[in-house]
Design a protein around this motif. Structure first.
Motif, mmCIF file in Angstrom:
data_model
loop_
_atom_site.group_PDB
_atom_site.id
_atom_site.type_symbol
_atom_site.label_atom_id
_atom_site.label_comp_id
_atom_site.label_asym_id
_atom_site.label_seq_id
_atom_site.Cartn_x
_atom_site.Cartn_y
_atom_site.Cartn_z
ATOM 1 N N ASP A 45 -1.246 5.979 0.551
ATOM 2 C CA ASP A 45 -2.277 6.313 -0.433
ATOM 3 C C ASP A 45 -1.713 7.265 -1.483
ATOM 4 O O ASP A 45 -0.511 7.569 -1.496
ATOM 5 N N LEU A 95 -6.305 1.888 -1.890
ATOM 6 C CA LEU A 95 -6.333 1.640 -3.336
ATOM 7 C C LEU A 95 -7.717 1.187 -3.789
ATOM 8 O O LEU A 95 -8.238 1.667 -4.805
ATOM 9 N N THR A 127 -6.607 3.376 -11.242
ATOM 10 C CA THR A 127 -6.062 3.551 -9.897
ATOM 11 C C THR A 127 -4.703 2.876 -9.756
ATOM 12 O O THR A 127 -3.760 3.469 -9.213
ATOM 13 N N TYR A 141 -1.102 4.708 -8.832
ATOM 14 C CA TYR A 141 -0.179 4.320 -7.757
ATOM 15 C C TYR A 141 1.198 3.996 -8.315
ATOM 16 O O TYR A 141 2.229 4.366 -7.725
#
Length: 240
Positions: A194, A217, A229, A233
């Protein structure tokens, strides 16, 4: 940079909870690509409680990035599905029937001959193969004898221990990664990675080619938006 493959199982779970096609799984896959994801992962199961078999055909027909199909190759229906769609990669996971989520890797010593046989079937069709394994050097070494192209390190143990002692958490994964490198195996990772633990993992694992991330996610996207998002990442991986 390590590639990000977005697992869209949870989008299918939400869709299936009400019937119909909201959210639209195919649009989500295409949007993930548009927002920067370098791959799409699905993990169909026999009860089709999230990804349906037809979804696999539908996704394969439209996406341009790498398609990764995970699942239990001991189910002939899964094998047939993969061979019919010829994804860039198949990830072999030893799920039991009705299992909620993957919770262990292959015993590549015990199942060595079986894995050799089934991997040959996929590779004959030009599909890259990855085996889901625990971070144990012995399992990685045995995986190297099966003909697989890659191993995917099961990272739940890392994620849990990271909250208490990140140096201790990463240690077995570093050793497993070194063994994979010496055996000339490609290296993937996934499960419970995460925004909190991904950067540290990617920074310390040599030769990490790909991470597959779904649950965390999608949960983050509920608050932060899907595009934002995915970009967050990707930044974790870019700074590793």
């Amino acid at each position: 940079m390590t590639k990000l493959s977005v697992n869209i199982n949870k989008i299918a779970t939400l869709r299936n909870s009400r019937g119909g096609n909201n959210p639209d799984l195919i649009k989500t896959a295409l949007d993930c690509e548009r927002f920067g994801a370098q791959g799409i992962t699905v993990h169909p199961r026999p009860d089709e409680r999230h990804i349906r078999y037809q979804d696999v055909y539908d996704i394969k027909s439209v996406i341009a990035t790498e398609f990764n199909i995970e699942g239990n190759c001991q189910e002939q229906k899964f094998v047939d599905l993969v061979l019919a769609n010829k994804p860039a990669q198949v990830t072999l996971v030893p799920d039991a029937m009705g299992q909620i989520t993957s919770n262990h890797g292959w015993d590549t010593v015990k199942h060595q001959q079986y894995l050799k046989d089934i991997i040959a079937v996929f590779k004959e069709s030009g599909i890259r193969v990855s085996i889901f394994v625990d971070p144990e050097p012995r399992m990685v070494e045995a995986a190297a004898t099966t003909g697989t192209d890659r191993v995917e390190l099961y990272t739940e143990g890392y994620a849990k221990e990271y909250l208490h002692n990140r140096e201790r958490a990463i240690a077995p994964y570093v050793e497993a990664a070194k063994v994979a490198g010496h055996a000339q195996l490609g290296l993937n990772a996934g499960h419970d990675l995460d925004l909190h633990n991904l950067k540290y993992f990617a920074q310390h694992i040599p030769g990490l080619l790909e991470v597959s991330i779904g649950h965390a996610l999608i949960c983050d996207a509920l608050y932060l938006g899907l595009e934002n998002t995915i970009q967050m990442y990707l930044r974790q991986l870019a700074t590793s």
